[in-house]
Design a protein around this motif. Structure first.
Motif, PDB file in Angstrom:
ATOM      1  N   ARG A 255       0.847  -1.208   0.197  1.00 53.35           N
ATOM      2  CA  ARG A 255       0.099   0.022   0.059  1.00 53.35           C
ATOM      3  C   ARG A 255       0.826   1.055   0.078  1.00 53.35           C
ATOM      4  O   ARG A 255       0.814   2.212  -0.973  1.00 53.35           O
ATOM      5  CB  ARG A 255      -0.846   0.199   1.160  1.00 53.35           C
ATOM      6  CG  ARG A 255      -1.782   1.140   1.226  1.00 53.35           C
ATOM      7  CD  ARG A 255      -2.705   1.217   2.655  1.00 53.35           C
ATOM      8  NE  ARG A 255      -1.875   1.426   3.928  1.00 53.35           N
ATOM      9  CZ  ARG A 255      -1.226   2.476   4.314  1.00 53.35           C
ATOM     10  NH1 ARG A 255      -1.320   3.573   3.675  1.00 53.35           N
ATOM     11  NH2 ARG A 255      -0.463   2.368   5.563  1.00 53.35           N
ATOM     12  N   ARG A 256       1.939   1.157   0.688  1.00 54.37           N
ATOM     13  CA  ARG A 256       2.867   2.431   1.005  1.00 54.37           C
ATOM     14  C   ARG A 256       3.535   2.576  -0.332  1.00 54.37           C
ATOM     15  O   ARG A 256       3.952   3.670  -0.881  1.00 54.37           O
ATOM     16  CB  ARG A 256       3.776   2.526   2.193  1.00 54.37           C
ATOM     17  CG  ARG A 256       2.872   2.556   3.458  1.00 54.37           C
ATOM     18  CD  ARG A 256       3.852   2.875   4.524  1.00 54.37           C
ATOM     19  NE  ARG A 256       3.239   2.970   5.644  1.00 54.37           N
ATOM     20  CZ  ARG A 256       2.919   2.009   6.808  1.00 54.37           C
ATOM     21  NH1 ARG A 256       3.830   0.856   6.644  1.00 54.37           N
ATOM     22  NH2 ARG A 256       2.350   2.527   7.693  1.00 54.37           N
ATOM     23  N   LEU A 257       3.777   1.403  -1.015  1.00 52.79           N
ATOM     24  CA  LEU A 257       4.567   1.447  -2.384  1.00 52.79           C
ATOM     25  C   LEU A 257       3.888   2.283  -3.190  1.00 52.79           C
ATOM     26  O   LEU A 257       4.458   2.859  -4.078  1.00 52.79           O
ATOM     27  CB  LEU A 257       4.933   0.110  -2.656  1.00 52.79           C
ATOM     28  CG  LEU A 257       5.719  -0.063  -3.907  1.00 52.79           C
ATOM     29  CD1 LEU A 257       7.242   0.375  -3.722  1.00 52.79           C
ATOM     30  CD2 LEU A 257       5.992  -1.575  -4.391  1.00 52.79           C
ATOM     31  N   ASP A 258       2.602   1.799  -3.448  1.00 49.71           N
ATOM     32  CA  ASP A 258       1.679   2.398  -4.205  1.00 49.71           C
ATOM     33  C   ASP A 258       1.601   3.922  -4.019  1.00 49.71           C
ATOM     34  O   ASP A 258       1.707   4.689  -4.965  1.00 49.71           O
ATOM     35  CB  ASP A 258       0.265   1.836  -4.059  1.00 49.71           C
ATOM     36  CG  ASP A 258      -0.076   0.634  -4.885  1.00 49.71           C
ATOM     37  OD1 ASP A 258       0.820   0.399  -5.835  1.00 49.71           O
ATOM     38  OD2 ASP A 258      -0.994  -0.003  -4.634  1.00 49.71           O
ATOM     39  N   SER A 259       1.448   4.338  -2.776  1.00 45.76           N
ATOM     40  CA  SER A 259       1.354   5.744  -2.432  1.00 45.76           C
ATOM     41  C   SER A 259       2.795   6.709  -2.574  1.00 45.76           C
ATOM     42  O   SER A 259       2.661   7.885  -3.026  1.00 45.76           O
ATOM     43  CB  SER A 259       0.606   6.161  -1.207  1.00 45.76           C
ATOM     44  OG  SER A 259       1.380   5.439  -0.305  1.00 45.76           O
ATOM     45  N   LEU A 260       3.715   5.709  -2.906  1.00 42.58           N
ATOM     46  CA  LEU A 260       4.902   6.614  -3.037  1.00 42.58           C
ATOM     47  C   LEU A 260       5.210   6.956  -4.504  1.00 42.58           C
ATOM     48  O   LEU A 260       5.746   8.079  -4.881  1.00 42.58           O
ATOM     49  CB  LEU A 260       5.986   5.417  -2.983  1.00 42.58           C
ATOM     50  CG  LEU A 260       7.410   5.979  -2.933  1.00 42.58           C
ATOM     51  CD1 LEU A 260       7.947   7.100  -1.677  1.00 42.58           C
ATOM     52  CD2 LEU A 260       8.525   4.781  -2.579  1.00 42.58           C
ATOM     53  N   GLY A 261       4.500   6.288  -5.419  1.00 41.11           N
ATOM     54  CA  GLY A 261       4.283   6.875  -6.949  1.00 41.11           C
ATOM     55  C   GLY A 261       5.450   6.085  -7.531  1.00 41.11           C
ATOM     56  O   GLY A 261       6.803   5.792  -6.821  1.00 41.11           O
ATOM     57  N   ALA A 262       5.401   6.136  -8.862  1.00 42.25           N
ATOM     58  CA  ALA A 262       6.335   5.678  -9.815  1.00 42.25           C
ATOM     59  C   ALA A 262       7.706   6.212  -9.835  1.00 42.25           C
ATOM     60  O   ALA A 262       8.661   5.724 -10.356  1.00 42.25           O
ATOM     61  CB  ALA A 262       5.653   5.098 -11.284  1.00 42.25           C
ATOM     62  N   ASP A 263       7.810   7.181  -9.694  1.00 42.80           N
ATOM     63  CA  ASP A 263       8.948   8.197  -9.953  1.00 42.80           C
ATOM     64  C   ASP A 263       9.835   8.155  -8.841  1.00 42.80           C
ATOM     65  O   ASP A 263      11.003   8.434  -8.895  1.00 42.80           O
ATOM     66  CB  ASP A 263       8.747   9.764 -10.337  1.00 42.80           C
ATOM     67  CG  ASP A 263       8.042   9.623 -11.581  1.00 42.80           C
ATOM     68  OD1 ASP A 263       7.821   8.771 -12.320  1.00 42.80           O
ATOM     69  OD2 ASP A 263       7.512  10.826 -11.792  1.00 42.80           O
ATOM     70  N   SER A 264       9.608   7.703  -7.603  1.00 45.37           N
ATOM     71  CA  SER A 264      10.489   7.573  -6.590  1.00 45.37           C
ATOM     72  C   SER A 264      11.393   6.257  -6.501  1.00 45.37           C
ATOM     73  O   SER A 264      10.753   5.220  -6.905  1.00 45.37           O
ATOM     74  CB  SER A 264       9.781   7.651  -5.117  1.00 45.37           C
ATOM     75  OG  SER A 264       8.950   8.710  -5.012  1.00 45.37           O
ATOM     76  N   GLU A 281       7.128  -7.133  -2.511  1.00 43.05           N
ATOM     77  CA  GLU A 281       6.674  -6.415  -3.684  1.00 43.05           C
ATOM     78  C   GLU A 281       7.529  -5.058  -3.985  1.00 43.05           C
ATOM     79  O   GLU A 281       7.999  -4.615  -4.913  1.00 43.05           O
ATOM     80  CB  GLU A 281       5.219  -5.895  -3.406  1.00 43.05           C
ATOM     81  CG  GLU A 281       4.205  -6.947  -3.572  1.00 43.05           C
ATOM     82  CD  GLU A 281       4.127  -7.854  -2.275  1.00 43.05           C
ATOM     83  OE1 GLU A 281       4.802  -7.646  -1.165  1.00 43.05           O
ATOM     84  OE2 GLU A 281       3.135  -8.748  -2.137  1.00 43.05           O
ATOM     85  N   ALA A 282       7.826  -4.479  -2.744  1.00 44.08           N
ATOM     86  CA  ALA A 282       8.887  -3.173  -2.858  1.00 44.08           C
ATOM     87  C   ALA A 282      10.210  -3.668  -3.487  1.00 44.08           C
ATOM     88  O   ALA A 282      10.665  -2.802  -4.004  1.00 44.08           O
ATOM     89  CB  ALA A 282       8.827  -2.382  -1.509  1.00 44.08           C
ATOM     90  N   ALA A 283      10.626  -4.616  -2.592  1.00 41.80           N
ATOM     91  CA  ALA A 283      12.123  -4.864  -2.837  1.00 41.80           C
ATOM     92  C   ALA A 283      12.426  -5.409  -4.467  1.00 41.80           C
ATOM     93  O   ALA A 283      13.333  -4.983  -5.037  1.00 41.80           O
ATOM     94  CB  ALA A 283      12.631  -6.166  -2.210  1.00 41.80           C
ATOM     95  N   ASP A 284      11.381  -6.071  -5.019  1.00 40.76           N
ATOM     96  CA  ASP A 284      11.258  -6.761  -6.272  1.00 40.76           C
ATOM     97  C   ASP A 284      10.749  -5.579  -7.605  1.00 40.76           C
ATOM     98  O   ASP A 284      10.282  -5.944  -8.471  1.00 40.76           O
ATOM     99  CB  ASP A 284      10.968  -7.826  -6.448  1.00 40.76           C
ATOM    100  CG  ASP A 284      11.427  -8.810  -5.561  1.00 40.76           C
ATOM    101  OD1 ASP A 284      12.805  -8.615  -5.124  1.00 40.76           O
ATOM    102  OD2 ASP A 284      10.770  -9.859  -5.186  1.00 40.76           O
TER     103      ASP A 284
END
Ligand code: NCD
Length: 322
Positions: A255-264, A281-284
């Motif tokens: 969920r946090r990965l999603d809200s971080l946005g694709a550019d970060s 999910e975040a690591a990969d």
């Protein structure tokens, strides 16, 4: 440069020089033959008193790709476990003709002691000392950020205008300390996020903003989010209620990965506790630079060894000629 002991006292020109030489080294690593003759005849000793996978292998690969001879010394299985002191170990290495010593030690300040003791004449590189500093990690992190953000126009650039957020076990992290100083020197804005128990007692002199809420930090849309390992081996007390609770409040979940946005970009120095501070999910994820960091680590360490040892040879030549 005689030694690389920390980033706190590393000047901006020296930091940029290391990053730019690392760009040249990275270019050579694209070739089919990766080995350069630059440090032929030089001896690099890896002196590791503390466990390490990637940092030790990375320094070994870096030294070998520059054609230096490498001696790997692990304290386990050596006379250190028989109580031999740092002084005796160092003097043994000196007698064997070490030109550079890469040291990792559980005591903060051990590399400085080695560099200033007079026991050895070799250049000293700090590969992580206690909770103090880990300068080559911060340099490879800065290199990775610069490359992701500026691509082919990275050379010569600092990190002015970028915002880097570091979340996790700041209290025990030498990676956090080295990053705070270097990122500040390079002009980036730094935010540190952790539970209050994992923030050092007095950070008033640190050039960083402190935040306790990861969601708020993510809402500020940092250019890079660096996740740090929870260093259970350095924890003698309970710093958070349960791993589950830590993960729920400070873990980089989907969920946090999603809200971080694709550019970060998402960074981690490794080794990762998947499922604790960072989700798989975040690591990969495509924004993750975890493996780039490992690749870039070799180029950055090649640059550091080159600047320490080849520079010295030029000076020697000049002295010979005089
Ligand atoms: C770091 C270290 O050893 O300080 N790892 C590394 O060098 N890649 C961070 C850590 O152990 O969490």
């Amino acid at each position: 440069m005689r030694h690389l002991l920390d980033t706190k006292t590393l000047s901006r020109p020296d930091a940029l020089q290391i990053l730019d030489v690392a760009e040249d080294m990275a270019d050579t690593q694209q070739r089919e033959v990766k080995k350069l003759p630059t440090l032929r005849g030089k001896t690099v000793v890896n002196l590791f008193f503390e466990d390490s996978t990637r940092t030790r292998i990375s320094f070994e690969a870096a030294a070998k790709r520059l054609s230096a001879d490498v001696i790997n010394f692990a304290a386990k299985g050596s006379s250190v476990s028989k109580g031999e002191s740092l002084q005796d170990t160092a003097q043994t290495l000196q007698a064997m003709g070490a030109d550079a010593v890469v040291i990792r030690h559980s005591a903060s300040g051990a590399p400085l002691t080695l560099a200033t003791s007079g026991w050895i004449t070799a250049g000293v590189v700090n590969a992580g000392d206690g909770t103090h500093e880990h300068p080559t990690q911060a340099l490879l992190d800065a290199f990775t950020i610069r490359k992701r953000v500026f691509g082919d126009s990275s050379r010569g650039r600092d990190l002015e205008g970028l915002h880097v957020t570091v979340v996790g076990d700041i209290l025990h992290s030498r990676v956090a300390r080295s990053n705070v100083w270097l990122l500040h020197t390079l002009g980036a804005e730094v935010t540190l996020v952790a539970p209050p128990t994992l923030i050092p007692h007095d950070v008033s002199a640190w050039p960083a903003r402190i935040e306790y809420d990861l969601d708020a930090a993510i809402a500020a849309a940092p250019d890079a989010l660096m996740v740090l390992r929870i260093q259970l081996e350095r924890m003698s007390a309970a710093y958070f209620p349960t791993e589950r609770e830590y993960s729920r409040r400070w873990g980089l979940d989907p969920r946090r990965l999603d809200s971080l946005g694709a550019d970060s970009i998402v960074m981690h120095p490794g080794p990762m506790n998947r499922g604790l501070e960072i989700s798989a999910e975040a690591a990969d994820s495509p924004g993750s630079t975890v493996l780039d960091q490992v690749t870039n680590g070799v180029s950055v360490r090649m640059a550091v060894l080159y600047l320490l040892l080849a520079g010295e040879r030029q000076n020697d030549d000049r002295e010979d000629a005089a």
